[in-house]
Design a protein around this motif. Structure first.
Motif, PDB file in Angstrom:
ATOM      1  N   TYR A 181       6.174   7.907  -3.633  1.00 30.81           N
ATOM      2  CA  TYR A 181       5.311   6.870  -3.079  1.00 30.81           C
ATOM      3  C   TYR A 181       6.131   5.950  -2.186  1.00 30.81           C
ATOM      4  O   TYR A 181       7.202   5.499  -2.575  1.00 30.81           O
ATOM      5  N   ASP A 195       0.874  -1.169   0.000  1.00 23.85           N
ATOM      6  CA  ASP A 195       0.000   0.000   0.000  1.00 23.85           C
ATOM      7  C   ASP A 195       0.910   1.217   0.000  1.00 23.85           C
ATOM      8  O   ASP A 195       1.906   1.246   0.712  1.00 23.85           O
ATOM      9  N   THR A 196       0.579   2.200  -0.786  1.00 24.45           N
ATOM     10  CA  THR A 196       1.451   3.356  -0.878  1.00 24.45           C
ATOM     11  C   THR A 196       0.674   4.656  -0.807  1.00 24.45           C
ATOM     12  O   THR A 196      -0.519   4.692  -1.036  1.00 24.45           O
ATOM     13  N   ARG A 197       1.392   5.707  -0.480  1.00 23.45           N
ATOM     14  CA  ARG A 197       0.863   7.053  -0.610  1.00 23.45           C
ATOM     15  C   ARG A 197       2.065   7.965  -0.789  1.00 23.45           C
ATOM     16  O   ARG A 197       3.165   7.656  -0.354  1.00 23.45           O
ATOM     17  N   SER A 213       3.372  15.894   4.399  1.00 26.05           N
ATOM     18  CA  SER A 213       2.259  15.188   3.782  1.00 26.05           C
ATOM     19  C   SER A 213       1.885  15.929   2.506  1.00 26.05           C
ATOM     20  O   SER A 213       1.925  17.156   2.477  1.00 26.05           O
ATOM     21  N   ILE A 234       4.921   5.039   6.997  1.00 26.96           N
ATOM     22  CA  ILE A 234       4.800   6.496   7.048  1.00 26.96           C
ATOM     23  C   ILE A 234       4.743   7.018   8.486  1.00 26.96           C
ATOM     24  O   ILE A 234       5.509   7.899   8.861  1.00 26.96           O
ATOM     25  N   THR A 235       3.861   6.479   9.303  1.00 32.32           N
ATOM     26  CA  THR A 235       3.721   6.945  10.685  1.00 32.32           C
ATOM     27  C   THR A 235       4.989   6.681  11.475  1.00 32.32           C
ATOM     28  O   THR A 235       5.464   7.555  12.212  1.00 32.32           O
ATOM     29  N   ARG A 272       5.746   2.876   1.339  1.00 37.48           N
ATOM     30  CA  ARG A 272       4.856   1.923   2.013  1.00 37.48           C
ATOM     31  C   ARG A 272       4.049   2.645   3.075  1.00 37.48           C
ATOM     32  O   ARG A 272       4.597   3.314   3.944  1.00 37.48           O
ATOM     33  N   LYS A 273       2.740   2.489   2.998  1.00 35.26           N
ATOM     34  CA  LYS A 273       1.835   3.169   3.923  1.00 35.26           C
ATOM     35  C   LYS A 273       2.154   2.824   5.380  1.00 35.26           C
ATOM     36  O   LYS A 273       2.127   3.692   6.244  1.00 35.26           O
ATOM     37  N   GLU A 277       4.829  10.764  -0.269  1.00 38.28           N
ATOM     38  CA  GLU A 277       5.453  11.488   0.829  1.00 38.28           C
ATOM     39  C   GLU A 277       6.526  12.399   0.262  1.00 38.28           C
ATOM     40  O   GLU A 277       7.171  12.061  -0.715  1.00 38.28           O
TER      41      GLU A 277
END
Length: 87
Positions: free
Chosen positions: A34, A15-17, A63, A40-41, A36-37, A19
């Protein structure tokens, strides 16, 4: 740590988003990558580095906002991934 030497072998289930990295003089990212989701945290809290789909390594500091520029290499790789999405 995940083996990133051959990222194409592990990307289909990622899963990606986007950054941000590559900041300008006013601390605004030039483009977003992009990653790995799930990482991120962890990166944002602890400062550990993440690996983008294109191979760029950096700590998460920003973000993305709608319309933010995306790394063309990450975008090409992401668009070639099969649909995954549990979330």
């Amino acid at each position: 740590m995940d083996d990133v030497s051959t990222p194409t072998q592990t990307l289909p289930d990622v899963d990606t988003r986007p950054e941000g990295v590559d900041t300008t003089s006013d601390d605004t990212p030039k483009m977003f990558h992009y990653v790995r989701k799930a990482k991120i945290t962890e990166s944002a809290v602890t400062g550990t580095h993440v690996v983008a789909l294109c191979g760029e390594v950096f700590p998460v500091t920003r973000s993305p906002k709608p319309g933010s520029p995306v790394c063309p290499d990450c975008k090409k790789i992401f668009e070639g991934l099969p649909p995954g999405g549990k979330d």
